[in-house]
Design a protein around this motif. Sequence first.
Motif, mmCIF file in Angstrom:
data_model
loop_
_atom_site.group_PDB
_atom_site.id
_atom_site.type_symbol
_atom_site.label_atom_id
_atom_site.label_comp_id
_atom_site.label_asym_id
_atom_site.label_seq_id
_atom_site.Cartn_x
_atom_site.Cartn_y
_atom_site.Cartn_z
ATOM 1 N N SER A 152 0.825 -1.209 0.000
ATOM 2 C CA SER A 152 0.000 0.000 0.000
ATOM 3 C C SER A 152 0.858 1.257 0.000
ATOM 4 O O SER A 152 0.329 2.373 -0.051
ATOM 5 N N TYR A 153 2.174 1.118 0.040
ATOM 6 C CA TYR A 153 3.075 2.262 0.159
ATOM 7 C C TYR A 153 3.198 3.044 -1.146
ATOM 8 O O TYR A 153 3.157 4.266 -1.154
ATOM 9 N N ASN A 154 3.385 2.341 -2.254
ATOM 10 C CA ASN A 154 3.560 3.000 -3.550
ATOM 11 C C ASN A 154 2.556 2.412 -4.538
ATOM 12 O O ASN A 154 2.747 1.310 -5.041
ATOM 13 N N THR A 155 1.495 3.147 -4.806
ATOM 14 C CA THR A 155 0.408 2.620 -5.642
ATOM 15 C C THR A 155 0.166 3.484 -6.878
ATOM 16 O O THR A 155 -0.884 3.398 -7.499
ATOM 17 N N ASP A 156 1.163 4.299 -7.239
ATOM 18 C CA ASP A 156 0.974 5.221 -8.362
ATOM 19 C C ASP A 156 0.587 4.510 -9.653
ATOM 20 O O ASP A 156 -0.359 4.907 -10.338
ATOM 21 N N SER A 157 1.335 3.459 -10.003
ATOM 22 C CA SER A 157 1.080 2.809 -11.295
ATOM 23 C C SER A 157 -0.241 2.053 -11.302
ATOM 24 O O SER A 157 -0.920 1.988 -12.331
ATOM 25 N N GLU A 158 -0.637 1.474 -10.148
ATOM 26 C CA GLU A 158 -1.917 0.774 -10.074
ATOM 27 C C GLU A 158 -3.080 1.741 -10.298
ATOM 28 O O GLU A 158 -4.078 1.411 -10.941
ATOM 29 N N ARG A 159 -2.943 2.960 -9.754
ATOM 30 C CA ARG A 159 -3.999 3.953 -9.942
ATOM 31 C C ARG A 159 -3.942 4.568 -11.338
ATOM 32 O O ARG A 159 -4.969 4.825 -11.962
ATOM 33 N N GLU A 160 -2.732 4.772 -11.837
ATOM 34 C CA GLU A 160 -2.584 5.385 -13.155
ATOM 35 C C GLU A 160 -3.132 4.512 -14.278
ATOM 36 O O GLU A 160 -3.651 5.030 -15.267
ATOM 37 N N ILE A 161 -3.028 3.198 -14.143
ATOM 38 C CA ILE A 161 -3.500 2.352 -15.236
ATOM 39 C C ILE A 161 -5.007 2.503 -15.425
ATOM 40 O O ILE A 161 -5.514 2.482 -16.550
ATOM 41 N N SER A 162 -5.735 2.715 -14.333
ATOM 42 C CA SER A 162 -7.176 2.937 -14.454
ATOM 43 C C SER A 162 -7.486 4.305 -15.036
ATOM 44 O O SER A 162 -8.276 4.429 -15.982
ATOM 45 N N GLU A 198 -9.504 3.450 -8.027
ATOM 46 C CA GLU A 198 -9.272 4.553 -8.962
ATOM 47 C C GLU A 198 -10.287 4.533 -10.095
ATOM 48 O O GLU A 198 -10.777 5.583 -10.521
ATOM 49 N N MET A 199 -10.630 3.345 -10.561
ATOM 50 C CA MET A 199 -11.636 3.244 -11.614
ATOM 51 C C MET A 199 -12.970 3.804 -11.123
ATOM 52 O O MET A 199 -13.661 4.555 -11.839
ATOM 53 N N LEU A 200 -13.337 3.469 -9.901
ATOM 54 C CA LEU A 200 -14.610 3.913 -9.342
ATOM 55 C C LEU A 200 -14.610 5.405 -9.014
ATOM 56 O O LEU A 200 -15.684 6.004 -8.860
ATOM 57 N N ARG A 201 -13.458 6.011 -8.922
ATOM 58 C CA ARG A 201 -13.369 7.433 -8.597
ATOM 59 C C ARG A 201 -13.856 8.317 -9.741
ATOM 60 O O ARG A 201 -14.225 9.479 -9.534
ATOM 61 N N HIS A 202 -13.893 7.766 -10.940
ATOM 62 C CA HIS A 202 -14.240 8.554 -12.124
ATOM 63 C C HIS A 202 -15.736 8.460 -12.430
ATOM 64 O O HIS A 202 -16.299 7.363 -12.511
ATOM 65 N N ASP A 203 -16.346 9.615 -12.641
ATOM 66 C CA ASP A 203 -17.776 9.667 -12.916
ATOM 67 C C ASP A 203 -18.138 9.037 -14.263
ATOM 68 O O ASP A 203 -19.289 8.656 -14.477
ATOM 69 N N GLN A 204 -17.158 8.924 -15.160
ATOM 70 C CA GLN A 204 -17.427 8.328 -16.466
ATOM 71 C C GLN A 204 -17.712 6.832 -16.375
ATOM 72 O O GLN A 204 -18.213 6.228 -17.318
ATOM 73 N N VAL A 205 -17.366 6.232 -15.237
ATOM 74 C CA VAL A 205 -17.482 4.777 -15.074
ATOM 75 C C VAL A 205 -18.836 4.431 -14.474
ATOM 76 O O VAL A 205 -19.203 4.897 -13.407
ATOM 77 N N VAL A 254 -10.792 -0.206 -24.773
ATOM 78 C CA VAL A 254 -9.365 -0.123 -24.455
ATOM 79 C C VAL A 254 -8.953 -1.312 -23.590
ATOM 80 O O VAL A 254 -9.601 -1.617 -22.582
ATOM 81 N N LEU A 255 -7.864 -1.969 -23.992
ATOM 82 C CA LEU A 255 -7.223 -2.998 -23.178
ATOM 83 C C LEU A 255 -5.990 -2.393 -22.534
ATOM 84 O O LEU A 255 -5.163 -1.774 -23.220
ATOM 85 N N ALA A 256 -5.864 -2.536 -21.212
ATOM 86 C CA ALA A 256 -4.711 -1.997 -20.481
ATOM 87 C C ALA A 256 -4.076 -3.121 -19.672
ATOM 88 O O ALA A 256 -4.773 -3.902 -19.024
ATOM 89 N N VAL A 257 -2.749 -3.185 -19.693
ATOM 90 C CA VAL A 257 -2.015 -4.248 -19.001
ATOM 91 C C VAL A 257 -0.876 -3.636 -18.194
ATOM 92 O O VAL A 257 -0.084 -2.842 -18.720
ATOM 93 N N TRP A 258 -0.774 -4.027 -16.909
ATOM 94 C CA TRP A 258 0.289 -3.555 -16.017
ATOM 95 C C TRP A 258 1.474 -4.510 -16.069
ATOM 96 O O TRP A 258 1.320 -5.729 -16.164
ATOM 97 N N SER A 259 2.687 -3.952 -15.959
ATOM 98 C CA SER A 259 3.899 -4.774 -15.925
ATOM 99 C C SER A 259 4.992 -4.028 -15.183
ATOM 100 O O SER A 259 5.062 -2.794 -15.238
#
Length: 241
Positions: free
Chosen positions: A47-57, A84-91, A183-188
Motif C-alpha cells: 500500500s506504500y507506492n500505488t501510483d502505477s496501479e492507480r494510473e492504469i485505471s 481509482e476506476m470507481l473514482r471517475h464519474d465516467q465509469v 481499451v485494453l490496459a495491461v500492467w507490468s
Amino acid sequence: MKPSKLEILAYEDTSLGPLCLRRRELLSEPGTIVTEVTLNHEFLMSSYNTDSEREISSRAIFHHGGSGLSALIGGLGLGYTAAEMLRHDQVESVEVVEFLQPVIDWMNDGLVPLSSTISGDERLIVTRGDVYGRLMDPPGTLFDVIVIDVDHSPADTLDENEHPFYTGPGLAKAKQHLRPGGVLAVWSYAQSSSFSSNLENAFTRVSVEPITTENKMVGHQQTDWLFFASDPADLEAPQQR
C-alpha cells in the motif's frame, strides 16, 4: 536499530503457494504503516507506492474518452486499481475478477486499507475466477475498458508459465470482449518488446507508458510499464450494449 512492528493479518495456502497479508511499520519512516502481500514467500504488492496501479485505471479511461463506461479488472489485490476506476464519474460499472478467494475475503472482512472505500460502491461487483480463462472463452458481456493487473510482467507470471493471453492469438480472443472503441490496459513491472509487438498485431493503436516514482523503501527510483491498446477507428461505429 529499532525493529519494525510486524503484524500478520492473514496467512493461507493456495494453489499458487502460501499467501500472506501483513501490516508493518517502515524502518525508514517511523510512524508510517504499510499493508503488504507476499505470495510463495516473495513480495507481491504494498500500500506504500500505488501510483502505477492507480494510473492504469485513470489513463485507460483517458484513452477511451467516453462516458457511461463498463470496466473489467483482472486482479483485486489491495484494491487500488478498482478504487481509482470507481473514482471517475465516467465509469458506470466495474467487475473485478480475482483468482484467489482469500484476497476477496480480506476486502470483505475489512483487512485492507481500501475495504470501506470500495466495498460500499454499488457499481462494483467482485467475482472469483480466472480472468485469463474468461478472456480466452467466447465473449458474453462486452466491456469498454479491460484492465489486467495480475502478473509481474508478460514474461514473469504468477504461475511461472507463459499464458496464451500475452500471445497474438490470445490477444485477438481478448479483444473480442471489448465493445467498439474499447481499451485494453495491461500492467507490468518491466518493458516487453515482444508483448508490444503482439499488441500491435492485434490492435491499430498501442501506447506503452512508463510510470517512474521514488521508492523510498528500497532507496531508488522504480519504473513500472503500462500497455494500452485499442482500435480508435471503431469509435465511429454504433455502440452495441
